[in-house]
Motif scaffolding. Structure first.
Motif, short mmCIF file in Angstrom:
data_model
loop_
_atom_site.label_atom_id
_atom_site.label_comp_id
_atom_site.label_asym_id
_atom_site.label_seq_id
_atom_site.Cartn_x
_atom_site.Cartn_y
_atom_site.Cartn_z
N ARG A 117 57.27 111.83 107.59
CA ARG A 117 58.32 110.82 107.76
C ARG A 117 59.12 110.71 106.46
O ARG A 117 58.54 110.62 105.38
CB ARG A 117 57.69 109.48 108.11
CG ARG A 117 58.72 108.44 108.53
CD ARG A 117 58.14 107.04 108.49
NE ARG A 117 57.01 106.85 109.39
CZ ARG A 117 57.12 106.63 110.71
NH1 ARG A 117 58.30 106.58 111.27
NH2 ARG A 117 56.04 106.46 111.44
N GLU A 158 62.96 119.35 107.23
CA GLU A 158 63.14 119.73 108.64
C GLU A 158 64.28 118.94 109.26
O GLU A 158 64.38 117.72 109.11
CB GLU A 158 61.85 119.49 109.44
CG GLU A 158 62.01 119.90 110.91
CD GLU A 158 60.69 120.00 111.66
OE1 GLU A 158 59.67 120.43 111.08
OE2 GLU A 158 60.69 119.65 112.86
N GLU A 196 54.01 120.69 118.09
CA GLU A 196 53.07 119.62 118.45
C GLU A 196 52.53 119.78 119.87
O GLU A 196 52.69 118.90 120.73
CB GLU A 196 53.70 118.24 118.23
CG GLU A 196 53.90 117.92 116.75
CD GLU A 196 54.35 116.48 116.48
OE1 GLU A 196 54.66 115.77 117.45
OE2 GLU A 196 54.39 116.08 115.32
N PHE A 216 60.93 126.30 119.65
CA PHE A 216 60.86 125.29 120.71
C PHE A 216 60.85 126.05 122.04
O PHE A 216 61.87 126.20 122.69
CB PHE A 216 62.04 124.31 120.62
CG PHE A 216 61.93 123.27 119.53
CD1 PHE A 216 60.95 123.36 118.54
CD2 PHE A 216 62.79 122.18 119.49
CE1 PHE A 216 60.85 122.40 117.54
CE2 PHE A 216 62.70 121.21 118.51
CZ PHE A 216 61.74 121.32 117.52
C1 N0T Z 1 57.63 114.72 115.54
C2 N0T Z 1 58.97 114.05 115.34
C3 N0T Z 1 59.95 114.92 116.07
C4 N0T Z 1 53.82 105.39 114.43
C5 N0T Z 1 59.14 112.61 115.74
C6 N0T Z 1 55.95 113.03 115.77
C7 N0T Z 1 59.41 116.28 115.77
C8 N0T Z 1 57.97 116.09 116.14
N1 N0T Z 1 56.72 114.04 116.38
O1 N0T Z 1 60.39 112.14 115.31
O2 N0T Z 1 59.98 114.72 117.44
O3 N0T Z 1 59.99 117.33 116.48
O4 N0T Z 1 57.22 117.17 115.69
C9 N0T Z 1 55.05 112.35 116.73
C10 N0T Z 1 54.19 111.32 116.09
C11 N0T Z 1 54.81 109.96 116.13
C12 N0T Z 1 53.76 108.93 115.78
C13 N0T Z 1 54.37 107.60 115.39
C14 N0T Z 1 53.29 106.67 114.89
#
Ligand code: N0T
Length: 521
Positions: free
Chosen positions: A344, A39, A182, A106
Motif C-alpha cells: 500500500r 506498480e 493474487e 492478467f
Molecule cells: C491488490 C490491489 C489491486 C484492509 C488492491 C489487494 C492489485 C491486487 N489486491 O488495490 O487490486 O491488483 O493485487 C487485496 C488485499 C486487500 C486487503 C485490504 C485489507
C-alpha cells in the motif's frame, strides 16, 4: 561464388536469478539489478494516452522499474489473433525513460476472479468452465481443473513470451514476469465443479508425496503439523492423507492452482526463461480459507506451491496489512528471495522498502498505485530510492555474506541492536533523543536504515530518522567514532560533502540522521 565471413558479437545472458552467498541477485544486462519499483493501478496502462502524464512521476521518484499489467482480454480479443501494439509501445517508451518493466500477466486470474479473460472465454462457459461453490453455484473464476482453460491461457502466455523475446531480448527492458495476480479460490475453500470433485476423490499425486518426503526436513511447521496429525501417510486420497476439513480443501486446491500456473510459466519459459513469480493476497489470521482467497501462494502452503513445479521462481507477498516483518520472515524462511511487488502506497512504504533491502537483502520493492502521487518530486519514496540507487553497487557487492542489515523503527519499537564486525550498533528512532524536534510529538513517523560493512571498522549507514551508538564486542574495550563523513556516490565513487563532528556526532558519541533528512554517512 560464395564468400563467407565471421564476426563476433557479445551475447548477454537474459535476465536471471543468481545465488550469491545465502541470498539471491537478479541479473539484468549482465549486472546485478536492485528493483526500485512501483506498480501501476490496474487500468492505467490500457493506453499510451492514459500513461502520458504518468512517466514523469515515475522518473521523478527515481524508479528504475515499473510493474504493469498485460491484459489477456486486450492482447487476444479475438481467439488466436494477437495484438501486441500496446506491449511494444510500453517497452519502447520505458526504454526512453530508462525504466525496466515487470509485466503482470492478467490472464486466467486477477484477485481470484477471471475478469481479464477475453470475451470469447467468458461467453463460452461450456468450453471454458468456471468454479462452483458447495451449493453448486458457479462464480466468475475459471476452474483450474479444465484442460481447455489451461490450454487457452497457456497459448496466450506463450505467444506473449515469444513476442517479448523477439522484441526485447537484446535490450532486456522486460526483466521479470508475474504470472496471474493474487490467485485464490472464493467463496469456498475448494472448487466443487464436477472436474474438481473427481480429482478430490483420486489419490494424491505421487509427485506431491515424493516432494514432501524428500523435503520433510524443511517443510513449514504449519503444514508438517497437519501431515503429522494424520500419521505422515503417503498413500490415499486427499482426505485420507491430510484429514477432513478446510485445511485439506485448501491444500488440494493449492496443488491444482500451482500446477496450472507452473505449466503456463513453463510454456512461457520454453521460449524465454526470464524469472517468473506469483503474488499473494495475505490472509487475515481470523479468516478461514474461502473467506480469504483460499490456496493462493501463501506461506502456510508454500510447500504445496513449490512441489507442483519450479517454473515459478518464488512466491511474493502483497502488503495491505501492517505486519511487515512477520510476513517477510515467513516468505523467506526456506531461503527464497524476497521481492515485494505490492505495498500500500502509504507513508510507511518508503521506510519498509529500505528495511526490506537491508534486512532481507531483497531483490526489490514496489508500492502499489504508484501513479497516485500528486507531487512526485517531494515524495519520500523518491528520496529513499535515491539512496538505494547510490548504494546499489555496494549492496550487490556485499550481498549474501552477513555484511548487510537493516532496521525499521517507530514509536513502539524504537530500538534495534545489530551486531556486525567487531561492534554492536544500537539504532534508535531519532525522536528518542530528548532534544530532537519530535521528542514530544504524539505520533512518530516510521524511520529506517541500512548498514553495510565494507571493511574492518568501516561501514556505510544510510536512511532517515535514526541515531546510532556503538559498543565493542571485545572484552574490556570501548568503541568510538574515528571519522564520520556524509556524502554521496557519483558514478559509483564516494564523494564526501560534509565531515561530521561536534554537535553532528554529539561530540563523537553517535551517528544521527534526523527525521526529514535522507543521507548516507
Ligand atoms: C491488490 C490491489 C489491486 C484492509 C488492491 C489487494 C492489485 C491486487 N489486491 O488495490 O487490486 O491488483 O493485487 C487485496 C488485499 C486487500 C486487503 C485490504 C485489507
Amino acid at each position: 561464388l560464395l564468400i563467407v565471413m565471421q564476426f563476433g558479437y557479445s551475447q548477454q545472458k537474459i535476465p536471471h536469478l543468481q545465488k550469491k552467498g545465502n541470498k539471491t541477485q537478479l541479473i539484468v544486462n549482465d549486472t546485478p539489478f536492485l528493483i526500485r519499483g512501483g506498480e501501476l493501478g490496474n487500468s492505467s496502462a490500457t493506453s499510451m494516452e492514459s500513461m502520458e502524464l504518468i512517466w514523469q512521476k515515475l522518473t521523478d521518484m527515481n524508479l528504475n522499474t515499473v510493474l504493469t499489467p498485460v491484459y489477456w482480454e486486450l492482447i487476444e480479443a479475438e481467439q488466436g489473433k494477437f495484438d501486441f501494439s500496446l506491449v511494444d509501445d510500453l517497452i519502447v517508451r520505458a526504454r526512453k525513460e530508462n525504466l525496466k518493466l515487470i509485466f503482470l500477466w492478467f490472464g486466467s486470474w486477477k484477485n481470484s476472479m477471471s475478469s481479464h479473460a477475453p470475451a470469447w472465454v467468458k461467453l463460452n462457459q461450456k468450453k471454458y468452465p468456471r468454479v462452483k461453490d458447495d451449493k453448486n453455484k458457479s462464480h466468475e473464476i475459471l476452474t483450474p481443473f479444465s484442460e481447455e482453460n489451461l490450454q487457452a491461457d497457456l497459448k496466450a502466455f506463450q505467444k506473449l513470451m515469444t513476442h517479448i523475446k523477439d522484441f526485447d531480448q537484446k535490450e532486456q527492458t522486460v526483466i521479470m514476469v508475474q504470472v496471474e495476480n493474487e490467485i485464490g479460490m472464493l467463496p469456498t475453500a475448494r472448487d466443487y465443479h464436477p472436474l474438481a470433485n473427481t480429482a478430490f476423490q483420486k489419490s494424491v499425486p505421487d509427485e506431491l508425496m515424493q516432494y514432501l518426503q524428500k523435503n520433510k526436513q524443511k517443510l513449514v511447521p504449519e503444514f508438517l503439523e497437519i501431515w503429522k496429525k494424520n500419521g505422515f501417510k503417503t498413500k490415499g486420497n486427499w482426505e485420507e492423507i491430510f484429514g477432513k476439513g478446510l485445511h485439506t480443501d485448501e491444500i488440494f486446491m493449492a496443488w491444482y492452482f500451482s500446477k496450472f500456473t507452473n505449466i503456463i510459466a513453463k510454456a512461457g519459459k520454453d521460449t524465454y526463461p526470464i524469472p517468473m513469480f506469483v503474488n499473494a493476497a495475505l490472509n487475515a489470521p481470523e479468516k478461514k480459507p474461502g473467506q480469504y482467497p483460499s490456496a493462493g501462494p501463501l506461506p502456510h502452503i508454500m510447500d504445496i506451491w513449490k512441489a507442483a513445479g519450479n517454473a515459478i521462481d518464488f512466491l511474493a507477498p502483497d502488503f495491505y496489512n501492517p505486519s511487515f516483518k512477520q510476513w517477510n520472515d515467513l516468505f523467506t524462511r526456506q531461503g527464497d528471495p524476497l521481492f515485494i511487488p505490492e505495498h500500500r502506497f502509504d507513508e510507511t512504504a518508503p521506510f519498509k522498502g529500505l528495511y526490506a533491502i537491508g534486512h532481507y537483502e531483497a531483490i526489490g520493492f514496489s508500492p502499489f498505485s504508484i501513479e497516485s502521487v500528486s507531487d512526485a518530486k517531494k515524495e519520500p519514496l523518491g528520496k529513499i530510492y535515491d539512496l538505494v540507487q547510490q548504494l546499489t553497487p555496494t549492496i550487490e557487492k556485499y550481498k549474501g555474506q552477513g555484511k548487510i542489515d537493516g532496521v525499521l523503527l517507530d514509536k513502539e519499537n524504537n530500538t534495534h541492536i545489530i551486531k556486525m564486525g567487531d561492534y554492536e550498533f544500537t539504532f534508535k528512532h531519532d525522536y528518542t533523543l530528548n532534544w530532537s524536534d519530535g521528542a514530544k510529538a504524539e505520533t512518530w513517523p516510521m524511520s529506517s536504515a541500512i548498514i553495510i560493512e565494507i571493511a574492518k571498522d568501516e561501514f556505510y549507514i544510510s536512511g532517515s530518522g535514526i541515531v546510532v551508538t556503538f559498543k565493542s564486542l571485545k572484552e574490556n574495550r570501548n568503541a568510538g567514532i574515528l571519522k564520520t563523513d556524509q556524502g554521496k556516490f557519483e558514478n559509483e565513487v564516494w564523494k564526501t560533502i560534509r565531515h561530521f563532528n561536534g554537535d553532528q556526532t554529539h561530540q563523537g558519541r553517535h551517528l544521527r540522521i534526523s527525521v526529514g533528512d535522507f543521507e548516507i554517512q
